[in-house]
Scaffold this motif. Structure first.
Motif, short mmCIF file in Angstrom:
data_model
loop_
_atom_site.label_atom_id
_atom_site.label_comp_id
_atom_site.label_asym_id
_atom_site.label_seq_id
_atom_site.Cartn_x
_atom_site.Cartn_y
_atom_site.Cartn_z
N GLN A 36 36.84 34.60 47.90
CA GLN A 36 37.43 34.94 46.93
C GLN A 36 38.66 36.30 46.61
O GLN A 36 39.29 36.29 45.68
CB GLN A 36 37.14 34.45 45.19
CG GLN A 36 36.48 33.43 45.29
CD GLN A 36 35.74 33.15 43.87
OE1 GLN A 36 34.50 32.73 43.38
NE2 GLN A 36 36.44 33.65 42.59
N GLU A 339 40.73 43.03 33.75
CA GLU A 339 42.06 42.91 34.01
C GLU A 339 42.98 43.67 33.00
O GLU A 339 43.92 44.12 33.94
CB GLU A 339 42.04 41.26 33.30
CG GLU A 339 43.50 40.31 33.65
CD GLU A 339 43.35 39.80 32.85
OE1 GLU A 339 44.14 38.62 32.70
OE2 GLU A 339 43.13 39.01 32.26
N SER A 389 38.13 39.70 41.13
CA SER A 389 38.54 38.42 42.17
C SER A 389 40.14 38.10 41.23
O SER A 389 40.90 37.45 42.63
CB SER A 389 38.19 37.85 42.26
OG SER A 389 37.95 36.97 41.33
N GLU A 390 40.53 38.20 40.51
CA GLU A 390 41.73 37.28 40.17
C GLU A 390 42.51 38.58 39.59
O GLU A 390 43.80 38.07 40.26
CB GLU A 390 41.42 37.01 38.28
CG GLU A 390 40.65 35.94 37.51
CD GLU A 390 40.22 35.74 36.64
OE1 GLU A 390 40.51 35.95 35.78
OE2 GLU A 390 38.72 34.85 36.18
N ARG A 393 44.59 40.86 42.66
CA ARG A 393 45.59 40.63 43.97
C ARG A 393 47.17 40.64 43.03
O ARG A 393 48.33 41.42 43.49
CB ARG A 393 46.67 38.61 43.24
CG ARG A 393 46.66 38.55 41.95
CD ARG A 393 46.25 37.08 41.59
NE ARG A 393 45.92 36.27 40.49
CZ ARG A 393 45.61 35.84 39.63
NH1 ARG A 393 44.09 35.57 40.35
NH2 ARG A 393 45.41 35.44 38.76
#
Length: 473
Positions: A36, A339, A389-390, A393
Motif C-alpha cells: 500500500q 492525516e 498509507s492513505e 500520497r
C-alpha cells in the motif's frame, strides 16, 4: 488560578489542552500491507546516542549536561542513570565507534544522522550558557563540519536538530527537563526567565540550522546528500466546533511547530506568534534573513505520536488527562491525527519532502513474558501505518518506528519501554518482541511482487554526543 499577561510566552498561549479521551481508536492489523506504500517509501527505526550508548566517560568523552543531570539524586524517576544503559558503545565491534557504526550500517541500511538530540557538552553550558549565547552557532557549525567530513561519504540524510521545540518548552519555559530554567508562575526555578529566555534560545538554535546547512553545501554536490530538521508534532483538534477554538488550534500549531520551521522556509517567525508576542519575539537581521532563505530545508521530519483537544481560554491552564493504553499518560492513541499533521505540514511548507521520523507506543516496564507479548504496540503501529498509507500520497517519504530496543527514557529512566526488542537490565540480553517479528513480516510481505521492496534490519543502533542515528532501508 492567576490571570497572566498576554506577553507571557507559554507552550500554547491562551489555549487549554485536553488529551483526546473520546476520539476513536481503530485497529488495522488485518488490512495494512507493504504494497500500500510506494516502492521507494522508507521504513526504519530511530533512537538516540544518549539513550542507549552508555560509555559514560570512555573514548575521551567529556560529560554531557544529561550525564551530569542523571547523577543528581532524585532527578530521574527510578533513580537510574546512563552510565551503561544498553552498553551499545562497547557491544558494537570496535573503539572507533561512530565511524565503524556508520561504515557497517551503510552496507545494508541507510543511516539518518542527527547532529543534536537534546544533550550537549556540559562545558558549553558552563562556559556561556549553551543556547542562550550566540557563540553556540559557531561551535555547532564546527561540530557539524567535522561530522560532514568524517561520515558524509556514507551518509545521505542529515538532520540538524531533533525536537528543538520540546527542548525549549521543557527546558526554558516549564522546567520539566534540562537546562531547568524558568520563572514564576510557570515554574519554581533557581534561575531563568520564561518570558524572554525561550525566545533567545530558540533564536540561536534556529540560526544554527542554516549555519550548519551552509557548511554542508560545500560537501553536498560530491556526497549527494540532503539536510533537514525534525520537530515534535502532535495534531490538534478544537474541543468545540466554535470559531474561538478553531483559532486556538491555529495558534497551537504556530507556537508548537511553525515557530521552529517557518524561519527556514519564510525567513521569519509565524505571523500568528508575532500578533501575540509582539516585540518579545526577536527580529532577524537582513543578513540572517538572507541566509535563512538561501539555505532551504531539503526535508522536514515530523515526530508524531498523539492528538490533543484544544480550547480557547482566558487563563493559562493545562489539564493532562490520562487515557487507557499508553504508559505515558499524555499520549493517546489517535491514528487519524497522522492525516491532520501531514496535511498541515505539506500545505504550510509548499510540499517540502517529509518523513515521519518518530512514531511509537510506550509500554510500562514489566516481566519479560508480558513485555514480549506487546499486542497493543502492534495495534498502535499498524493503525498509524494504515493512515500513513492513505496520506503519504500527499508526498511523505518514509516512517520510522521508535525504537529498536529499550532505552533510557529521559526523566522516566527505564520505567517506560518504547522498544521492539526486550532488553534484560541485568544481562543486557536482547529478545525480539512480537512487534519486531510483525514489523519484519510486514516489510517482507510484498518482496516477491516488487524488486524495489525494502526490508529493515532490526538492530540496536546509536550515535555519539550531539548525534542520533535514524535507520531505514
Amino acid at each position: 488560578m492567576r490571570s497572566l499577561p498576554c506577553s507571557v510566552l507559554v507552550l500554547l498561549l491562551r489555549v487549554l489542552l485536553i488529551h483526546s479521551l473520546f476520539l476513536p481508536f481503530t485497529s488495522s492489523r488485518t488490512t495494512i500491507q507493504r504494497g500500500q506504500f510506494p516502492p521507494s517509501f522508507l521504513f526504519g527505526t530511530a533512537t538516540s546516542s544518549f539513550q542507549i550508548e552508555g560509555a559514560y566517560l570512555q573514548g575521551n568523552k567529556s560529560p554531557s549536561n544529561w550525564d551530569v543531570f542523571s547523577h543528581i539524586p532524585r532527578k530521574i524517576e527510578d533513580g537510574s542513570n546512563v552510565d551503561v544503559t544498553d552498553d551499545h558503545y562497547n557491544l558494537f565491534m570496535v573503539l572507533d565507534f561512530l565511524n565503524t557504526l556508520i561504515k557497517h550500517s551503510s552496507r545494508s541500511i541507510k543511516p539518518f544522522v542527527t547532529l543534536n538530540h537534546f544533550d550537549i557538552p556540559q562545558v558549553l553550558e558552563d562556559q556561556y550558557g549553551s543556547w542562550l549565547s550566540s557563540e553556540i552557532e559557531l561551535d555547532f557549525g564546527y561540530f557539524a563540519q567535522v561530522r560532514f567530513e568524517a561520515f558524509g561519504d556514507r551518509v545521505t540524510y542529515w538532520t540538524t536538530f531533533n525536537e528543538p521545540n520540546m527542548y525549549i518548552y521543557k527546558g526554558y519555559i516549564l522546567r520539566t527537563t534540562l537546562p531547568s530554567r524558568c520563572s514564576y508562575p510557570l515554574g519554581n526555578c533557581s534561575y531563568g526567565d520564561s518570558t524572554l529566555e525561550p525566545h533567545i534560545a530558540t533564536h540561536n538554535l534556529v540560526l544554527s540550522h542554516p549555519g550548519a546547512a551552509e557548511i554542508y553545501q560545500k560537501f553536498q554536490e560530491k556526497q549527494e546528500g540532503v539536510i533537514g530538521i525534525v520537530i515534535a508534532a502532535p495534531w490538534f483538534v478544537p474541543y468545540d466546533d466554535t470559531p474561538a477554538d478553531r483559532l486556538a488550534v491555529e495558534r497551537s500549531l504556530a507556537f508548537y511547530f511553525a515557530w521552529f520551521a517557518d524561519p527556514s522556509v519564510y525567513g521569519d517567525y509565524p505571523p500568528e506568534m508575532r500578533q501575540v508576542v509582539g516585540s518579545r519575539l526577536p527580529a532577524f537581521s537582513a543578513e540572517e534573513r538572507t541566509k535563512l532563505l538561501e539555505v532551504k530545508l531539503d526535508f522536514i521530519g515530523v515526530n508524531h505520536y498523539t492528538t490533543l483537544y484544544v480550547k480557547d481560554v482566558l487563563l493559562l491552564h493545562f489539564a493532562l488527562l490520562s487515557r487507557g493504553g499508553m504508559a505515558m499518560s499524555n499520549f493517546s492513541v489517535i491514528p487519524r491525527g497522522m492525516e491532520g499533521i501531514v496535511t498541515y505540514v505539506k500545505e504550510r511548507y509548499n510540499n517540502t519532502p517529509m518523513f515521519i521520523t518518530e512514531n511509537g507506543y510506550a509500554q510500562p516496564t514489566g516481566p519479560i513474558d508480558n513485555s514480549l507479548n506487546d499486542t497493543e504496540r502492534i495495534e498502535y503501529h499498524e493503525s498509524y501505518l494504515a493512515v500513513s498509507s492513505e496520506v503519504m500520497r500527499c508526498g511523505g517519504e518514509g516512517i520510522f518506528h521508535l525504537v529498536s530496543a529499550r532505552n533510557f527514557e529521559w526523566l522516566h529512566g527505564y520505567l517506560i519501554r518504547f522498544g521492539l526488542h526486550y532488553v534484560d537490565f541485568r544481562t543486557l540480553q536482547s529478545t525480539p518482541k512480537w512487534s519486531a517479528t510483525r514489523y519484519k513480516e510486514f516489510l517482507s510481505e510484498d518482496k516477491q511482487n516488487s524488486s524495489d521492496s525494502k526490508n529493515i534490519h532490526l538492530q540496536n543502533v546509536a550515535s555519539g554526543i550531539f548525534k542520533t542515528i535514524k535507520l531505514c532501508l
